[in-house]
Design an enzyme around this catalytic site. Sequence first.
Site, PDB file in Angstrom:
ATOM      1  N   LEU A 102       5.513 -10.589  -2.057  1.00  0.00           N
ATOM      2  CA  LEU A 102       4.147 -10.313  -2.497  1.00  0.00           C
ATOM      3  C   LEU A 102       3.292 -11.218  -1.298  1.00  0.00           C
ATOM      4  O   LEU A 102       2.248 -11.757  -1.939  1.00  0.00           O
ATOM      5  CB  LEU A 102       4.131 -11.087  -3.929  1.00  0.00           C
ATOM      6  CG  LEU A 102       5.045 -10.341  -4.837  1.00  0.00           C
ATOM      7  CD1 LEU A 102       4.883 -10.992  -6.149  1.00  0.00           C
ATOM      8  CD2 LEU A 102       4.583  -8.878  -5.011  1.00  0.00           C
ATOM      9  N   ASP A 146      10.036  -7.574  -2.844  1.00  0.00           N
ATOM     10  CA  ASP A 146       8.730  -7.890  -1.826  1.00  0.00           C
ATOM     11  C   ASP A 146       8.499  -9.465  -2.230  1.00  0.00           C
ATOM     12  O   ASP A 146       8.834  -9.814  -3.023  1.00  0.00           O
ATOM     13  CB  ASP A 146       7.779  -7.149  -2.779  1.00  0.00           C
ATOM     14  CG  ASP A 146       6.590  -7.025  -1.908  1.00  0.00           C
ATOM     15  OD1 ASP A 146       5.825  -7.824  -1.423  1.00  0.00           O
ATOM     16  OD2 ASP A 146       6.145  -5.823  -1.638  1.00  0.00           O
ATOM     17  N   ARG A 180      -8.365   9.958  15.764  1.00  0.00           N
ATOM     18  CA  ARG A 180      -7.013   9.457  15.129  1.00  0.00           C
ATOM     19  C   ARG A 180      -6.548  10.596  14.047  1.00  0.00           C
ATOM     20  O   ARG A 180      -7.323  11.398  13.663  1.00  0.00           O
ATOM     21  CB  ARG A 180      -7.616   8.340  14.286  1.00  0.00           C
ATOM     22  CG  ARG A 180      -7.723   7.238  14.981  1.00  0.00           C
ATOM     23  CD  ARG A 180      -6.480   6.456  16.100  1.00  0.00           C
ATOM     24  NE  ARG A 180      -7.032   5.379  16.617  1.00  0.00           N
ATOM     25  CZ  ARG A 180      -7.519   5.231  17.704  1.00  0.00           C
ATOM     26  NH1 ARG A 180      -7.893   6.231  18.468  1.00  0.00           N
ATOM     27  NH2 ARG A 180      -7.769   4.143  18.302  1.00  0.00           N
ATOM     28  N   TYR A 185       4.239  -5.966  18.078  1.00  0.00           N
ATOM     29  CA  TYR A 185       4.567  -5.071  16.664  1.00  0.00           C
ATOM     30  C   TYR A 185       5.155  -3.912  17.136  1.00  0.00           C
ATOM     31  O   TYR A 185       6.108  -3.291  16.588  1.00  0.00           O
ATOM     32  CB  TYR A 185       3.131  -4.781  16.218  1.00  0.00           C
ATOM     33  CG  TYR A 185       3.081  -3.620  14.889  1.00  0.00           C
ATOM     34  CD1 TYR A 185       3.580  -4.074  13.663  1.00  0.00           C
ATOM     35  CD2 TYR A 185       2.884  -2.384  15.199  1.00  0.00           C
ATOM     36  CE1 TYR A 185       3.606  -3.243  12.455  1.00  0.00           C
ATOM     37  CE2 TYR A 185       2.942  -1.625  13.984  1.00  0.00           C
ATOM     38  CZ  TYR A 185       3.230  -1.982  12.829  1.00  0.00           C
ATOM     39  OH  TYR A 185       3.250  -1.087  11.816  1.00  0.00           O
ATOM     40  N   ILE A 237      12.664 -10.758   3.048  1.00  0.00           N
ATOM     41  CA  ILE A 237      13.888  -9.775   3.610  1.00  0.00           C
ATOM     42  C   ILE A 237      14.652 -10.765   4.472  1.00  0.00           C
ATOM     43  O   ILE A 237      15.565 -10.396   5.081  1.00  0.00           O
ATOM     44  CB  ILE A 237      13.043  -8.665   4.534  1.00  0.00           C
ATOM     45  CG1 ILE A 237      12.105  -9.052   5.347  1.00  0.00           C
ATOM     46  CG2 ILE A 237      12.730  -7.401   3.299  1.00  0.00           C
ATOM     47  CD1 ILE A 237      11.622  -7.911   6.156  1.00  0.00           C
ATOM     48  N   PHE A 264       0.848  -1.318   0.048  1.00  0.00           N
ATOM     49  CA  PHE A 264      -0.088  -0.131  -0.048  1.00  0.00           C
ATOM     50  C   PHE A 264       0.777   1.177  -0.023  1.00  0.00           C
ATOM     51  O   PHE A 264       0.833   2.091  -1.094  1.00  0.00           O
ATOM     52  CB  PHE A 264      -0.972  -0.143   1.200  1.00  0.00           C
ATOM     53  CG  PHE A 264      -1.560   1.160   1.751  1.00  0.00           C
ATOM     54  CD1 PHE A 264      -2.241   1.900   0.643  1.00  0.00           C
ATOM     55  CD2 PHE A 264      -1.683   1.694   3.025  1.00  0.00           C
ATOM     56  CE1 PHE A 264      -3.227   3.093   1.225  1.00  0.00           C
ATOM     57  CE2 PHE A 264      -2.202   2.693   3.395  1.00  0.00           C
ATOM     58  CZ  PHE A 264      -2.913   3.503   2.465  1.00  0.00           C
ATOM     59  N   ILE A 265       1.602   1.645   1.013  1.00  0.00           N
ATOM     60  CA  ILE A 265       2.455   2.969   1.056  1.00  0.00           C
ATOM     61  C   ILE A 265       3.500   2.609   0.053  1.00  0.00           C
ATOM     62  O   ILE A 265       3.842   3.793  -0.544  1.00  0.00           O
ATOM     63  CB  ILE A 265       3.047   2.816   2.601  1.00  0.00           C
ATOM     64  CG1 ILE A 265       1.800   3.071   3.466  1.00  0.00           C
ATOM     65  CG2 ILE A 265       4.064   4.215   2.439  1.00  0.00           C
ATOM     66  CD1 ILE A 265       2.146   3.244   5.119  1.00  0.00           C
ATOM     67  N   ASN A 300      -2.199   7.169  11.218  1.00  0.00           N
ATOM     68  CA  ASN A 300      -3.216   6.394  10.542  1.00  0.00           C
ATOM     69  C   ASN A 300      -3.120   6.747   8.907  1.00  0.00           C
ATOM     70  O   ASN A 300      -3.680   7.691   8.686  1.00  0.00           O
ATOM     71  CB  ASN A 300      -4.615   6.613  11.127  1.00  0.00           C
ATOM     72  CG  ASN A 300      -4.706   5.537  12.695  1.00  0.00           C
ATOM     73  OD1 ASN A 300      -4.097   6.335  13.485  1.00  0.00           O
ATOM     74  ND2 ASN A 300      -5.349   4.944  12.821  1.00  0.00           N
TER      75      ASN A 300
END
Length: 304
Positions: free
Chosen positions: A33, A31, A209, A141, A54, A11-12, A170
Amino acid sequence: MTYLLTGGAGFIGSHTVDALLARGARVRVFDNLSTGRRENLPAHPALELMVGDIRDADAVARAMDGVTHVLHLAAQVSVAASVDAPCDSASHNLTGFLTVLDAARRAGVRRLVYASSAAVYGTPARLPIDETTPAAPLSPYGLEKLVNDQYAQLFGALYGLSTLGVRYFNVYGPRQDPRSPYSGVISIFCDRLRGGEPLTLHGDGRQTRDFIYVGDVARANVAALDATLTGVCNVATGHSTSLLDLAATLGAVSGRAPALRFGPPRAGDIRDSAADNQRLVTALGVTGFAPLADGLRRLWDAAA
Ligand code: NAD
Ligand code: UD1
């Protein structure tokens, strides 16, 4: 300049790929995927996709070949999944992170920017949250992201690697998967509204948020790669919105009045989140954040 984006098919990452290609850069995406998708990436002669993990040190070392700048976004991204399976989460977010950091150092890259998170702050004692707010993560996390920050700073001191951790608040926008149980509230609300379903508010809807549009996050990432600022930097708009106001704005943007359903508050939720983004504005020069209504309109139109 050659940019390596781990997690660049996500996404980012994919929005940041678009921003870098738009200014004529060469970009390599690395990536596995798992949550990212090939379809998020444009066909472009200056863009290369390497499929790999990674945690595979040899593959990461190959991906660093000729690279000047690294944006490390690949991660196990779900707070809830980190609570369910902390060892698996740590393998991506600690071992994987360190593998990328060490490969970047060995390859002599000029600059490494990586995704930290507002999750490092937990429930802060005071608002707004600036980068000096003590970290108090509430999940594996959040702790992993905090340890990332500490490793990156140590690599600066030990090896002179120039790093910056970007602490996203967010983030919302096109290409965020609404169907995952861990999706952000905005992608869920858009999806439900489009399907004619009611929006579920966990609690009274007055929690707040700092919602930042993904295009602004991509600009922040590019500015962070260009800059020499080290340490950590909040990536947020500096404005917070309640969920009730979010639902009303989405209703106005879409022209569909949302039906609201109220459920119990979500376990572990923080009530209010408000960021101080002065470092982003003054040290990285990022301004002109999309107002929520504008970002929501772009998201609504993109999914049409
Ligand atoms: P995303 O799931 O769309 O992107 C993550 C990408 O990493 C995906 O393309 C995925 O396929 C890839 N990936 C995952 N594990 C991998 C591995 N072991 N090896 C190689 N690739 C792997 O999520 P996103 O929202 O774009 O998140 C990007 C980064 O930003 C993450 O580090 C996340 O923790 C952080 N972050 C996101 C938010 C948010 O609001 N979206 C907030 C704070 C921090
Ligand atoms: C977000 C990030 C998280 C990060 C944290 C840091 C996402 C998906 N999660 O969590 O990774 O650690 O910021 O601050 O971006 N809600 C509803 N109805 C819904 C869905 C959500 O009322 O259908 C509520 C939630 O209970 C919460 C708020 O909306 O109060 C925001 O939820 P969410 O989008 O999941 O993000 P955060 O919990 O803030």
